[in-house]
Design a protein around this motif. Sequence first.
Motif, PDB file in Angstrom:
ATOM      1  N   ASP A  58       3.455   0.061  -4.018  1.00  0.00           N
ATOM      2  CA  ASP A  58       4.504   0.578  -3.157  1.00  0.00           C
ATOM      3  C   ASP A  58       5.202   1.673  -3.955  1.00  0.00           C
ATOM      4  OD1 ASP A  58       6.555   1.024  -1.370  1.00  0.00           O
ATOM      5  OD2 ASP A  58       7.120  -1.070  -1.168  1.00  0.00           O
ATOM      6  N   ALA A  59       4.695   2.901  -3.886  1.00  0.00           N
ATOM      7  CA  ALA A  59       5.175   3.998  -4.733  1.00  0.00           C
ATOM      8  C   ALA A  59       5.988   4.997  -3.919  1.00  0.00           C
ATOM      9  CB  ALA A  59       4.002   4.691  -5.408  1.00  0.00           C
ATOM     10  N   MET A  60       7.290   4.944  -4.098  1.00  0.00           N
ATOM     11  CA  MET A  60       8.174   5.905  -3.447  1.00  0.00           C
ATOM     12  C   MET A  60       8.071   7.238  -4.198  1.00  0.00           C
ATOM     13  SD  MET A  60       9.393   4.161  -0.953  1.00  0.00           S
ATOM     14  CE  MET A  60      10.938   4.818  -0.349  1.00  0.00           C
ATOM     15  N   ALA A  61       8.458   8.323  -3.540  1.00  0.00           N
ATOM     16  CA  ALA A  61       8.336   9.658  -4.131  1.00  0.00           C
ATOM     17  C   ALA A  61       9.091   9.770  -5.455  1.00  0.00           C
ATOM     18  CB  ALA A  61       8.828  10.713  -3.142  1.00  0.00           C
ATOM     19  N   ALA A  62      10.263   9.171  -5.559  1.00  0.00           N
ATOM     20  CA  ALA A  62      11.023   9.227  -6.816  1.00  0.00           C
ATOM     21  C   ALA A  62      10.260   8.544  -7.946  1.00  0.00           C
ATOM     22  CB  ALA A  62      12.398   8.589  -6.638  1.00  0.00           C
ATOM     23  N   ASP A  63       9.566   7.438  -7.628  1.00  0.00           N
ATOM     24  CA  ASP A  63       8.760   6.740  -8.638  1.00  0.00           C
ATOM     25  C   ASP A  63       7.602   7.632  -9.110  1.00  0.00           C
ATOM     26  OD1 ASP A  63      10.345   4.423  -8.286  1.00  0.00           O
ATOM     27  OD2 ASP A  63       9.036   3.729  -6.664  1.00  0.00           O
ATOM     28  N   PHE A 110       0.839  -1.187   0.000  1.00  0.00           N
ATOM     29  CA  PHE A 110       0.000   0.000   0.000  1.00  0.00           C
ATOM     30  C   PHE A 110       0.875   1.238   0.000  1.00  0.00           C
ATOM     31  CE2 PHE A 110      -2.361  -3.099   2.711  1.00  0.00           C
ATOM     32  CZ  PHE A 110      -3.452  -3.302   1.894  1.00  0.00           C
ATOM     33  N   THR A 111       0.405   2.260  -0.685  1.00  0.00           N
ATOM     34  CA  THR A 111       0.953   3.603  -0.519  1.00  0.00           C
ATOM     35  C   THR A 111      -0.167   4.388   0.131  1.00  0.00           C
ATOM     36  OG1 THR A 111       2.383   3.456  -2.445  1.00  0.00           O
ATOM     37  CG2 THR A 111       1.793   5.675  -1.693  1.00  0.00           C
ATOM     38  N   VAL A 112       0.122   4.965   1.293  1.00  0.00           N
ATOM     39  CA  VAL A 112      -0.882   5.735   2.024  1.00  0.00           C
ATOM     40  C   VAL A 112      -0.438   7.192   2.081  1.00  0.00           C
ATOM     41  CG1 VAL A 112      -2.049   6.065   4.237  1.00  0.00           C
ATOM     42  CG2 VAL A 112      -1.592   3.746   3.413  1.00  0.00           C
ATOM     43  N   PHE A 113      -1.324   8.068   1.616  1.00  0.00           N
ATOM     44  CA  PHE A 113      -1.132   9.498   1.776  1.00  0.00           C
ATOM     45  C   PHE A 113      -1.819   9.829   3.099  1.00  0.00           C
ATOM     46  CE2 PHE A 113      -0.785   8.752  -2.760  1.00  0.00           C
ATOM     47  CZ  PHE A 113       0.420   9.398  -3.032  1.00  0.00           C
ATOM     48  N   ALA A 114      -1.006  10.019   4.152  1.00  0.00           N
ATOM     49  CA  ALA A 114      -1.505  10.096   5.527  1.00  0.00           C
ATOM     50  C   ALA A 114      -1.663  11.532   6.005  1.00  0.00           C
ATOM     51  CB  ALA A 114      -0.551   9.333   6.447  1.00  0.00           C
ATOM     52  N   PRO A 115      -2.910  12.022   6.082  1.00  0.00           N
ATOM     53  CA  PRO A 115      -3.132  13.379   6.572  1.00  0.00           C
ATOM     54  C   PRO A 115      -2.834  13.493   8.067  1.00  0.00           C
ATOM     55  CG  PRO A 115      -5.201  12.397   5.775  1.00  0.00           C
ATOM     56  CD  PRO A 115      -4.144  11.363   5.701  1.00  0.00           C
ATOM     57  N   THR A 116      -2.243  14.613   8.438  1.00  0.00           N
ATOM     58  CA  THR A 116      -1.945  14.880   9.839  1.00  0.00           C
ATOM     59  C   THR A 116      -3.201  15.357  10.568  1.00  0.00           C
ATOM     60  OG1 THR A 116      -1.402  17.172   9.360  1.00  0.00           O
ATOM     61  CG2 THR A 116       0.439  15.562   9.308  1.00  0.00           C
ATOM     62  N   ASP A 117      -3.093  15.456  11.890  1.00  0.00           N
ATOM     63  CA  ASP A 117      -4.186  16.017  12.683  1.00  0.00           C
ATOM     64  C   ASP A 117      -4.497  17.444  12.223  1.00  0.00           C
ATOM     65  OD1 ASP A 117      -4.236  13.658  14.128  1.00  0.00           O
ATOM     66  OD2 ASP A 117      -3.156  14.476  15.854  1.00  0.00           O
ATOM     67  N   GLU A 118      -3.453  18.221  11.884  1.00  0.00           N
ATOM     68  CA  GLU A 118      -3.662  19.587  11.390  1.00  0.00           C
ATOM     69  C   GLU A 118      -4.437  19.584  10.074  1.00  0.00           C
ATOM     70  OE1 GLU A 118      -0.003  21.800  11.183  1.00  0.00           O
ATOM     71  OE2 GLU A 118       0.329  21.649  13.342  1.00  0.00           O
ATOM     72  N   ALA A 119      -4.205  18.571   9.236  1.00  0.00           N
ATOM     73  CA  ALA A 119      -4.954  18.462   7.975  1.00  0.00           C
ATOM     74  C   ALA A 119      -6.432  18.242   8.268  1.00  0.00           C
ATOM     75  CB  ALA A 119      -4.393  17.313   7.128  1.00  0.00           C
ATOM     76  N   ILE A 173       6.332  14.824   4.426  1.00  0.00           N
ATOM     77  CA  ILE A 173       7.338  13.804   4.736  1.00  0.00           C
ATOM     78  C   ILE A 173       7.095  12.662   3.767  1.00  0.00           C
ATOM     79  CG2 ILE A 173       8.319  12.222   6.441  1.00  0.00           C
ATOM     80  CD1 ILE A 173       7.144  14.000   8.653  1.00  0.00           C
ATOM     81  N   ALA A 174       8.077  12.395   2.927  1.00  0.00           N
ATOM     82  CA  ALA A 174       7.931  11.346   1.910  1.00  0.00           C
ATOM     83  C   ALA A 174       8.698  10.098   2.307  1.00  0.00           C
ATOM     84  CB  ALA A 174       8.457  11.869   0.569  1.00  0.00           C
ATOM     85  N   ASP A 175       8.303   8.977   1.676  1.00  0.00           N
ATOM     86  CA  ASP A 175       9.083   7.734   1.721  1.00  0.00           C
ATOM     87  C   ASP A 175       9.295   7.152   3.114  1.00  0.00           C
ATOM     88  OD1 ASP A 175       9.238   8.038  -1.019  1.00  0.00           O
ATOM     89  OD2 ASP A 175      11.272   8.851  -0.988  1.00  0.00           O
ATOM     90  N   VAL A 176       8.229   7.051   3.885  1.00  0.00           N
ATOM     91  CA  VAL A 176       8.311   6.403   5.186  1.00  0.00           C
ATOM     92  C   VAL A 176       7.994   4.933   4.946  1.00  0.00           C
ATOM     93  CG1 VAL A 176       7.556   6.436   7.589  1.00  0.00           C
ATOM     94  CG2 VAL A 176       7.513   8.562   6.246  1.00  0.00           C
ATOM     95  N   LYS A 177       9.031   4.120   4.810  1.00  0.00           N
ATOM     96  CA  LYS A 177       8.878   2.696   4.478  1.00  0.00           C
ATOM     97  C   LYS A 177       8.195   1.936   5.612  1.00  0.00           C
ATOM     98  CE  LYS A 177      10.067   0.346   1.626  1.00  0.00           C
ATOM     99  NZ  LYS A 177       9.085  -0.224   0.713  1.00  0.00           N
ATOM    100  N   GLN A 178       7.321   1.017   5.218  1.00  0.00           N
ATOM    101  CA  GLN A 178       6.596   0.149   6.138  1.00  0.00           C
ATOM    102  C   GLN A 178       6.822  -1.290   5.674  1.00  0.00           C
ATOM    103  OE1 GLN A 178       4.469   2.244   8.439  1.00  0.00           O
ATOM    104  NE2 GLN A 178       5.908   3.591   7.405  1.00  0.00           N
ATOM    105  N   SER A 179       6.505  -2.254   6.498  1.00  0.00           N
ATOM    106  CA  SER A 179       6.666  -3.645   6.067  1.00  0.00           C
ATOM    107  C   SER A 179       5.675  -3.994   4.955  1.00  0.00           C
ATOM    108  CB  SER A 179       6.484  -4.607   7.245  1.00  0.00           C
ATOM    109  OG  SER A 179       5.156  -4.537   7.740  1.00  0.00           O
ATOM    110  N   ASP A 182       7.272  11.710 -16.830  1.00  0.00           N
ATOM    111  CA  ASP A 182       6.941  10.943 -18.034  1.00  0.00           C
ATOM    112  C   ASP A 182       5.594  11.349 -18.638  1.00  0.00           C
ATOM    113  OD1 ASP A 182       9.327   9.600 -17.700  1.00  0.00           O
ATOM    114  OD2 ASP A 182       8.412   7.724 -16.988  1.00  0.00           O
ATOM    115  N   ASP A 183       4.669  11.807 -17.767  1.00  0.00           N
ATOM    116  CA  ASP A 183       3.337  12.208 -18.221  1.00  0.00           C
ATOM    117  C   ASP A 183       3.240  13.701 -18.527  1.00  0.00           C
ATOM    118  OD1 ASP A 183       2.560   9.585 -17.957  1.00  0.00           O
ATOM    119  OD2 ASP A 183       1.323   9.885 -16.172  1.00  0.00           O
ATOM    120  N   GLY A 184       4.376  14.370 -18.609  1.00  0.00           N
ATOM    121  CA  GLY A 184       4.366  15.776 -19.001  1.00  0.00           C
ATOM    122  C   GLY A 184       4.028  16.766 -17.905  1.00  0.00           C
ATOM    123  N   GLY A 185       4.215  16.390 -16.647  1.00  0.00           N
ATOM    124  CA  GLY A 185       4.015  17.334 -15.549  1.00  0.00           C
ATOM    125  C   GLY A 185       2.876  17.013 -14.606  1.00  0.00           C
TER     126      GLY A 185
END
Length: 183
Positions: A112-117, A70-79, A162-168, A124-127
């Motif tokens: 499993d999408a790291m920020a560089a990917d 999974f790639t999770v975009f995790a909103p903070t409490d402030e979000a 904060i990007a790329d926080v690896k999980q199992s 590749d998709d033009g922006g």
Amino acid sequence: MTKTRFVFAVTLSLAGALPALAENPMVGGAPMYDTKTIVENAVNSADHTTLVVAVKAAGLVETLSGPGPFTVFAPTDEAFAKLPAGTVETLLKPENKDQLVKILTCHVVAADAMAADIGKMIKDDGGAHEIKTVGGCAFTASMQGDKLMIEDGKGQMATVTIADVKQSNGVIHVIDTVLLPQM
């Protein structure tokens, strides 16, 4: 004394020969371990208490503890606090579980999408690159300078803080805005 110097010299030469292992960033004041699942790490982040409560209320703990990836975009409490007053409380009510599940699963990608990917896909998709989530949402990823941005179905922009926080079982990217589906 000679033995100690030799051992120390060997240790230094070996340490210099090994590649440095990248450590996960701290999130919400807590270390994040790549040997733990998304849920196991999230519960330790002081910045994600609302997200953890919402995941529990939506019945998604077992899913996000599963093998993924999974790639999770995790909103903070402030979000979550940026949402209109009463929104979170309303979503946490049992009668609104379907809507809560929809919103939360729109933060999850079955990969499993790291920020560089993601950055490469954007280039590749033009922006701009369309991200399809397990919740059936389609968001748009783009770069603003060196910042990874996600535009939701309402036209709001979330910044990956904060990007790329690896999980199992995948990766977390911390974001500053709750992503909302087009409803």
